[in-house]
Scaffold this motif. Sequence first.
Motif, PDB file in Angstrom:
ATOM      1  N   LYS A 137       0.819  -1.209   0.000  1.00  0.00           N
ATOM      2  CA  LYS A 137       0.000   0.000   0.000  1.00  0.00           C
ATOM      3  C   LYS A 137       0.854   1.260   0.000  1.00  0.00           C
ATOM      4  O   LYS A 137       0.525   2.254  -0.657  1.00  0.00           O
ATOM      5  CB  LYS A 137      -0.938  -0.002   1.214  1.00  0.00           C
ATOM      6  N   GLN A 138       1.955   1.232   0.752  1.00  0.00           N
ATOM      7  CA  GLN A 138       2.837   2.400   0.772  1.00  0.00           C
ATOM      8  C   GLN A 138       3.459   2.633  -0.599  1.00  0.00           C
ATOM      9  O   GLN A 138       3.599   3.783  -1.042  1.00  0.00           O
ATOM     10  CB  GLN A 138       3.923   2.204   1.840  1.00  0.00           C
ATOM     11  N   ASN A 139       3.820   1.542  -1.293  1.00  0.00           N
ATOM     12  CA  ASN A 139       4.328   1.671  -2.661  1.00  0.00           C
ATOM     13  C   ASN A 139       3.257   2.235  -3.582  1.00  0.00           C
ATOM     14  O   ASN A 139       3.540   3.069  -4.454  1.00  0.00           O
ATOM     15  CB  ASN A 139       4.805   0.318  -3.178  1.00  0.00           C
ATOM     16  N   ASP A 140       2.011   1.768  -3.387  1.00  0.00           N
ATOM     17  CA  ASP A 140       0.896   2.282  -4.194  1.00  0.00           C
ATOM     18  C   ASP A 140       0.702   3.775  -3.983  1.00  0.00           C
ATOM     19  O   ASP A 140       0.446   4.527  -4.932  1.00  0.00           O
ATOM     20  CB  ASP A 140      -0.402   1.543  -3.844  1.00  0.00           C
ATOM     21  N   ARG A 145       1.147   9.394  -5.739  1.00  0.00           N
ATOM     22  CA  ARG A 145       1.632  10.777  -5.614  1.00  0.00           C
ATOM     23  C   ARG A 145       2.382  11.195  -6.881  1.00  0.00           C
ATOM     24  O   ARG A 145       2.217  12.311  -7.385  1.00  0.00           O
ATOM     25  CB  ARG A 145       2.546  10.909  -4.393  1.00  0.00           C
ATOM     26  N   PHE A 146       3.217  10.286  -7.394  1.00  0.00           N
ATOM     27  CA  PHE A 146       3.961  10.576  -8.613  1.00  0.00           C
ATOM     28  C   PHE A 146       3.007  10.806  -9.786  1.00  0.00           C
ATOM     29  O   PHE A 146       3.150  11.762 -10.546  1.00  0.00           O
ATOM     30  CB  PHE A 146       4.916   9.413  -8.923  1.00  0.00           C
ATOM     31  N   ILE A 147       2.003   9.916  -9.906  1.00  0.00           N
ATOM     32  CA  ILE A 147       1.009  10.050 -10.980  1.00  0.00           C
ATOM     33  C   ILE A 147       0.267  11.372 -10.854  1.00  0.00           C
ATOM     34  O   ILE A 147       0.008  12.066 -11.837  1.00  0.00           O
ATOM     35  CB  ILE A 147       0.015   8.872 -10.943  1.00  0.00           C
ATOM     36  N   GLU A 208      -6.712   6.988  -3.527  1.00  0.00           N
ATOM     37  CA  GLU A 208      -5.811   6.100  -2.797  1.00  0.00           C
ATOM     38  C   GLU A 208      -5.198   6.794  -1.592  1.00  0.00           C
ATOM     39  O   GLU A 208      -4.736   6.146  -0.658  1.00  0.00           O
ATOM     40  CB  GLU A 208      -4.726   5.575  -3.731  1.00  0.00           C
ATOM     41  N   ALA A 209      -5.184   8.107  -1.605  1.00  0.00           N
ATOM     42  CA  ALA A 209      -4.704   8.855  -0.433  1.00  0.00           C
ATOM     43  C   ALA A 209      -5.861   9.213   0.496  1.00  0.00           C
ATOM     44  O   ALA A 209      -5.673   9.876   1.505  1.00  0.00           O
ATOM     45  CB  ALA A 209      -3.988  10.127  -0.888  1.00  0.00           C
ATOM     46  N   GLY A 210      -7.069   8.767   0.141  1.00  0.00           N
ATOM     47  CA  GLY A 210      -8.253   9.056   0.963  1.00  0.00           C
ATOM     48  C   GLY A 210      -8.669  10.507   0.904  1.00  0.00           C
ATOM     49  O   GLY A 210      -9.196  11.060   1.870  1.00  0.00           O
ATOM     50  N   LYS A 211      -8.439  11.159  -0.256  1.00  0.00           N
ATOM     51  CA  LYS A 211      -8.694  12.604  -0.355  1.00  0.00           C
ATOM     52  C   LYS A 211      -9.604  12.950  -1.532  1.00  0.00           C
ATOM     53  O   LYS A 211      -9.289  13.842  -2.323  1.00  0.00           O
ATOM     54  CB  LYS A 211      -7.371  13.360  -0.481  1.00  0.00           C
ATOM     55  N   ILE A 212     -10.707  12.251  -1.668  1.00  0.00           N
ATOM     56  CA  ILE A 212     -11.702  12.666  -2.664  1.00  0.00           C
ATOM     57  C   ILE A 212     -12.591  13.718  -2.006  1.00  0.00           C
ATOM     58  O   ILE A 212     -13.305  13.432  -1.053  1.00  0.00           O
ATOM     59  CB  ILE A 212     -12.551  11.474  -3.137  1.00  0.00           C
TER      60      ILE A 212
END
Length: 363
Positions: A137-140, A145-147, A208-212
């Motif tokens: 998950k941390q890799n995801d 973030r990069f994307i 994926e960062a829980g920020k929608i």
Amino acid sequence: MTNTSENQPVADPDEPFLTLDLTKMALDSANVGIWILDAVSRKFLPSNRSKILFGFLPEEQVSFDDALLKVAGKNRRRVLAAVEKAIKSRGNLYVECPLNMLTEKKHRWLSIIGGFSTSDLNNNYFSGIVVDITEQKQNDLRRSRFIGIVSHELKTPLTTLKAYVQMLNNWAKKQKDNFSIGALSKVEKQVRKMLNMINSLLNLSGAEAGKIHLTKQTFSLNELLNEVMEETLFITASHQISMTPCETILINADRDKIEQVLVNLLSNAAKYSDAGTSIEIACALDDHEIKVSIRDQGLGISPQNIEKLFLPHYRVESKETEKIDGFGIGLYLCSEIINQHNGRIWVDSEIGKGSTFNFSLPV
């Protein structure tokens, strides 16, 4: 007379226990826990490794509610709903969730898989495994973030390009230059497709960062459905898209996000069905919720794939789908957006007979 029993191998009475020990050692070394849940009494029997993964000591008594309370925030309701659904339908459970760990700075992520071992309706033992997927998950999240950064940088010049193309198109229409009008319309179509892809990647990064983040407003769902249908017909002229008339419906939601869900479901319906087939949109309102359905006459989806369809980066792999473009993020984003609206999203499908994607929103 020869005594054949002397040639028979003697069964080792400790063999079953030896097998169990080896299995337990293998699972422990892989950091995998085992659990059993009585579907009726809800008695929970986790292995020591399962207890440790949920943040308990091996000697502690852990109930199903105790384990559920470890799940972080809003994810708790989602996990409980997934377990209840799997038990009620006697289907399989596959859910990923973060845990609140007081001793750790970051969330620990677990993957929980389960199901009934037999099809016997008298079998009440719902069992499975739990795996630590924190590193994955941390890799995801790092990838997301990069994307997000790259997508954001790409979006600005594309938005400017779209504006110039629209200006040139308007100029060509005044000049009645049919060749330029046709060429610029195709350019605008491709720019719009690229912007939609970038928006999807940006939303994936946020999900994926829980920020929608939702910006809610009151709007007519009927108008939005018509707009999206016309837009899809402009981009995908190969299908017959129709909408069943329904009463005027006003909802309070994030219009842009709901539009994204509709665009994604309609484009998927077109991608996974033959040219010339029909796609039908329907909506209905009752006392508690509004339901939207999009039905196609496409490939259909098998039950085992339906269970994983709304997971990130999951795509149905088959000879029919290998040539169809996609990142496996569209349905995951749809699910996250609808869940953020406290709604539901699901699919009814049968191989070779098409699929109906449904979502509902509270009134």
